[in-house]
Scaffold this motif. Structure first.
Motif, PDB file in Angstrom:
ATOM      1  N   VAL A  60     -47.548 -17.162   3.525  1.00  0.00           N
ATOM      2  CA  VAL A  60     -48.953 -17.097   3.946  1.00  0.00           C
ATOM      3  C   VAL A  60     -49.151 -15.998   5.002  1.00  0.00           C
ATOM      4  CG1 VAL A  60     -50.780 -18.380   5.143  1.00  0.00           C
ATOM      5  CG2 VAL A  60     -49.445 -19.488   3.364  1.00  0.00           C
ATOM      6  N   VAL A  61     -48.248 -15.941   5.986  1.00  0.00           N
ATOM      7  CA  VAL A  61     -48.419 -14.965   7.076  1.00  0.00           C
ATOM      8  C   VAL A  61     -48.356 -13.523   6.548  1.00  0.00           C
ATOM      9  CG1 VAL A  61     -47.423 -14.102   9.235  1.00  0.00           C
ATOM     10  CG2 VAL A  61     -47.748 -16.544   8.904  1.00  0.00           C
ATOM     11  N   PRO A  62     -47.348 -13.143   5.746  1.00  0.00           N
ATOM     12  CA  PRO A  62     -47.366 -11.766   5.223  1.00  0.00           C
ATOM     13  C   PRO A  62     -48.583 -11.460   4.354  1.00  0.00           C
ATOM     14  CG  PRO A  62     -45.207 -12.718   4.906  1.00  0.00           C
ATOM     15  CD  PRO A  62     -46.097 -13.826   5.379  1.00  0.00           C
ATOM     16  N   ILE A  63     -49.018 -12.440   3.556  1.00  0.00           N
ATOM     17  CA  ILE A  63     -50.179 -12.180   2.691  1.00  0.00           C
ATOM     18  C   ILE A  63     -51.436 -11.960   3.551  1.00  0.00           C
ATOM     19  CG2 ILE A  63     -51.728 -13.233   0.978  1.00  0.00           C
ATOM     20  CD1 ILE A  63     -49.176 -14.400  -0.339  1.00  0.00           C
ATOM     21  N   LEU A  64     -51.579 -12.786   4.597  1.00  0.00           N
ATOM     22  CA  LEU A  64     -52.725 -12.576   5.500  1.00  0.00           C
ATOM     23  C   LEU A  64     -52.598 -11.234   6.206  1.00  0.00           C
ATOM     24  CD1 LEU A  64     -53.342 -16.064   7.169  1.00  0.00           C
ATOM     25  CD2 LEU A  64     -54.521 -15.008   5.275  1.00  0.00           C
ATOM     26  N   GLY A  65     -51.370 -10.893   6.580  1.00  0.00           N
ATOM     27  CA  GLY A  65     -51.129  -9.599   7.226  1.00  0.00           C
ATOM     28  C   GLY A  65     -51.540  -8.452   6.327  1.00  0.00           C
TER      29      GLY A  65
ATOM     30  N   THR B  11     -62.240 -13.740   7.129  1.00  0.00           N
ATOM     31  CA  THR B  11     -61.424 -12.810   7.920  1.00  0.00           C
ATOM     32  C   THR B  11     -61.275 -13.323   9.348  1.00  0.00           C
ATOM     33  OG1 THR B  11     -62.285 -11.043   6.553  1.00  0.00           O
ATOM     34  CG2 THR B  11     -61.185 -10.379   8.567  1.00  0.00           C
ATOM     35  N   VAL B  12     -62.383 -13.812   9.909  1.00  0.00           N
ATOM     36  CA  VAL B  12     -62.320 -14.339  11.288  1.00  0.00           C
ATOM     37  C   VAL B  12     -61.389 -15.561  11.329  1.00  0.00           C
ATOM     38  CG1 VAL B  12     -63.688 -15.431  13.112  1.00  0.00           C
ATOM     39  CG2 VAL B  12     -64.584 -13.439  11.899  1.00  0.00           C
ATOM     40  N   LEU B  13     -61.529 -16.426  10.315  1.00  0.00           N
ATOM     41  CA  LEU B  13     -60.680 -17.633  10.273  1.00  0.00           C
ATOM     42  C   LEU B  13     -59.204 -17.250  10.130  1.00  0.00           C
ATOM     43  CD1 LEU B  13     -62.736 -20.112   8.068  1.00  0.00           C
ATOM     44  CD2 LEU B  13     -62.304 -20.238  10.520  1.00  0.00           C
ATOM     45  N   PHE B  14     -58.928 -16.254   9.291  1.00  0.00           N
ATOM     46  CA  PHE B  14     -57.540 -15.796   9.099  1.00  0.00           C
ATOM     47  C   PHE B  14     -56.960 -15.278  10.416  1.00  0.00           C
ATOM     48  CE2 PHE B  14     -58.309 -14.640   4.360  1.00  0.00           C
ATOM     49  CZ  PHE B  14     -58.215 -15.976   4.039  1.00  0.00           C
ATOM     50  N   CYS B  15     -57.790 -14.509  11.139  1.00  0.00           N
ATOM     51  CA  CYS B  15     -57.308 -13.965  12.424  1.00  0.00           C
ATOM     52  C   CYS B  15     -56.983 -15.113  13.378  1.00  0.00           C
ATOM     53  CB  CYS B  15     -58.371 -13.059  13.049  1.00  0.00           C
ATOM     54  SG  CYS B  15     -58.554 -11.524  12.168  1.00  0.00           S
ATOM     55  N   ALA B  16     -57.883 -16.112  13.426  1.00  0.00           N
ATOM     56  CA  ALA B  16     -57.666 -17.256  14.321  1.00  0.00           C
ATOM     57  C   ALA B  16     -56.396 -18.000  13.905  1.00  0.00           C
ATOM     58  CB  ALA B  16     -58.868 -18.187  14.269  1.00  0.00           C
ATOM     59  N   LEU B  17     -56.225 -18.178  12.597  1.00  0.00           N
ATOM     60  CA  LEU B  17     -55.043 -18.878  12.088  1.00  0.00           C
ATOM     61  C   LEU B  17     -53.767 -18.129  12.481  1.00  0.00           C
ATOM     62  CD1 LEU B  17     -53.813 -21.082  10.197  1.00  0.00           C
ATOM     63  CD2 LEU B  17     -54.080 -19.467   8.332  1.00  0.00           C
ATOM     64  N   LEU B  18     -53.816 -16.809  12.311  1.00  0.00           N
ATOM     65  CA  LEU B  18     -52.630 -16.002  12.644  1.00  0.00           C
ATOM     66  C   LEU B  18     -52.310 -16.101  14.128  1.00  0.00           C
ATOM     67  CD1 LEU B  18     -53.085 -12.815  10.462  1.00  0.00           C
ATOM     68  CD2 LEU B  18     -51.216 -14.429  10.352  1.00  0.00           C
ATOM     69  N   LEU B  19     -53.357 -16.007  14.964  1.00  0.00           N
ATOM     70  CA  LEU B  19     -53.118 -16.090  16.414  1.00  0.00           C
ATOM     71  C   LEU B  19     -52.487 -17.436  16.767  1.00  0.00           C
ATOM     72  CD1 LEU B  19     -56.311 -14.367  17.856  1.00  0.00           C
ATOM     73  CD2 LEU B  19     -53.962 -13.507  17.855  1.00  0.00           C
ATOM     74  N   ALA B  20     -52.988 -18.493  16.125  1.00  0.00           N
ATOM     75  CA  ALA B  20     -52.428 -19.829  16.373  1.00  0.00           C
ATOM     76  C   ALA B  20     -50.973 -19.877  15.906  1.00  0.00           C
ATOM     77  CB  ALA B  20     -53.254 -20.881  15.652  1.00  0.00           C
ATOM     78  N   LEU B  21     -50.714 -19.259  14.756  1.00  0.00           N
ATOM     79  CA  LEU B  21     -49.345 -19.285  14.220  1.00  0.00           C
ATOM     80  C   LEU B  21     -48.377 -18.438  15.059  1.00  0.00           C
ATOM     81  CD1 LEU B  21     -50.002 -19.108  10.383  1.00  0.00           C
ATOM     82  CD2 LEU B  21     -49.002 -21.000  11.650  1.00  0.00           C
ATOM     83  N   PHE B  22     -48.911 -17.412  15.728  1.00  0.00           N
ATOM     84  CA  PHE B  22     -48.038 -16.612  16.594  1.00  0.00           C
ATOM     85  C   PHE B  22     -47.609 -17.419  17.809  1.00  0.00           C
ATOM     86  CE2 PHE B  22     -50.415 -12.519  15.194  1.00  0.00           C
ATOM     87  CZ  PHE B  22     -49.741 -12.562  13.993  1.00  0.00           C
TER      88      PHE B  22
END
Lengths: 235, 130
Positions: A60-65, B11-22
């Motif tokens: 999921v992370v690479p695809i979102l990236g 896109t905004v949700l994905f960014c928020a998700l990524l930040l949370a996952l980091f």
């Protein structure tokens, strides 16, 4: 996760650079950036599907990236021609004013044989018929024929051009298409009335389309014999 | 228009998700690893002191604590490394119960190194990146 994300972006940029360097011939119908996204997403996705030891987040992370990087690059391409030139490349003349461009052919790894093959795909069997041949950024070839080789148009022959309407799908798979009715500037009621005049009901029809001449071509359901008829344009 | 709005929201949700996952998995791993390392050090100290009973209790606590977090860890770490740590901890527990102090110490050291490796996976460093 941050490592995974940054590695994806680094790899994306590296692949983009390599794909751009390999030239357009390898790209075939896709922009380099689109090709990378398609290939890498497929690979990353299949890893998580086939290996149960890999958490879903590793895909999921690479695809979102990739998605976010692709969006950023697309936005940057819109803003700057220089970035667009680097990411997508620029169209290049392989034949200009009837002359084969030897240097461009070499730069793009195009052999004359390849060029002739691509011309044949465009139904051009003699390069002498071509004024310009342009290698587009997605790897396809656009061809402009010499004026004496282009078939005459209606305007050339001064043939009157009828006022053609845009074809609109009114019923598909037995269902009324609201968008099509809007395109054809028809209300449901007006459409039903027109069908009724011809002894038809919308529910009897599997398919109906307003043609360029304003007539409506209809076909009934197979259970009613799949009868095809054309309703002439009114007044 | 509706699609464009939908894409922007995604896109905004994905960014928020990524930040949370980091942030969140790293934080969780850091806290858990600190707890496990502390128990692990206690177990090692007990083994070095020859206190087998305390070492057994510490190893037992370690296995129980790790097993409680196993599922959560497997959501963001390769399952192989999680299984490797659990296997080392179980081995240490079995060896401590059998009175094999040096074997148990070796197994605990292996588990410690695996836990460090788990931490490295989630921590951002240039080495890990490249």
């Amino acid at each position: 996760m941050l490592n995974l994300f940054l590695r994806t972006i680094l790899l994306y940029l590296f692949l983009l650079l390599v794909l751009r360097l390999t030239g357009k011939r390898q790209v075939a119908d896709l922009e380099p950036s689109d090709l990378i996204v398609t290939l890498v997403i497929a690979d990353v996705g299949s890893n998580a599907i086939s290996d149960p030891n890999i958490p879903l987040l590793y895909s999921v992370v690479p695809i979102l990236g990739l998605y976010l990087t692709q969006q950023l690059i697309a936005k940057a391409c819109l803003k700057s021609d220089r970035i667009r030139g680097f990411v997508c490349g620029t169209p290049q003349y392989l034949i200009k004013n009837g002359v084969l461009q030897e240097k461009t052919l070499r730069d793009t790894n195009y052999a004359v044989r390849d060029l002739i093959e691509h011309l044949r795909e465009k139904d051009v069997f003699d390069p002498a018929e071509v004024t310009d041949a342009i290698l587009e950024t997605n790897g396809s070839l656009s061809v402009r024929l010499r004026p004496d080789g282009v078939p005459p148009t209606r305007a050339d022959c001064s043939v009157p051009i009828p006022n053609e309407l845009r074809p609109a799908l009114l019923i598909r798979d037995g269902k009324l298409c609201e968008d099509g009715l809007k395109d054809a500037d028809l209300s449901r009621q007006a459409f039903s009335n027109r069908l009724k005049k011809n002894g038809l009901m919308p529910k009897d029809l599997f398919y109906a389309q307003r043609g360029a001449d304003g007539s409506i071509r209809v076909q009934t359901f197979a259970r009613s014999g799949a009868k095809v008829s054309s309703l002439k344009k009114e007044g | 228009m509706a699609y464009l709005r939908f894409r922007r929201v995604c896109t905004v949700l994905f960014c928020a998700l990524l930040l949370a996952l980091f942030r969140l998995p790293q934080q969780k791993l850091k806290n858990d690893a600190a707890r496990w390392t502390e128990i692990l050090q206690n177990a090692k100290a007990a083994l070095l002191d020859g206190d087998t009973v305390r070492a057994q209790a510490e190893c037992d606590a370690l296995v129980t604590s790790f097993r409680a977090e196993e599922e959560a860890l497997e959501r963001f770490l390769n399952h192989d490394i999680v299984h490797a740590v659990l296997s080392d901890l179980r081995q240490a527990k079995a060896l401590a119960n059998a009175g094999d102090r040096s074997g148990a110490l070796l197994a605990l050291t292996a588990a410690e190194s695996d836990i460090e490796q788990m931490l490295c996976i989630e921590q951002f460093t240039w080495n890990a990146l490249l």
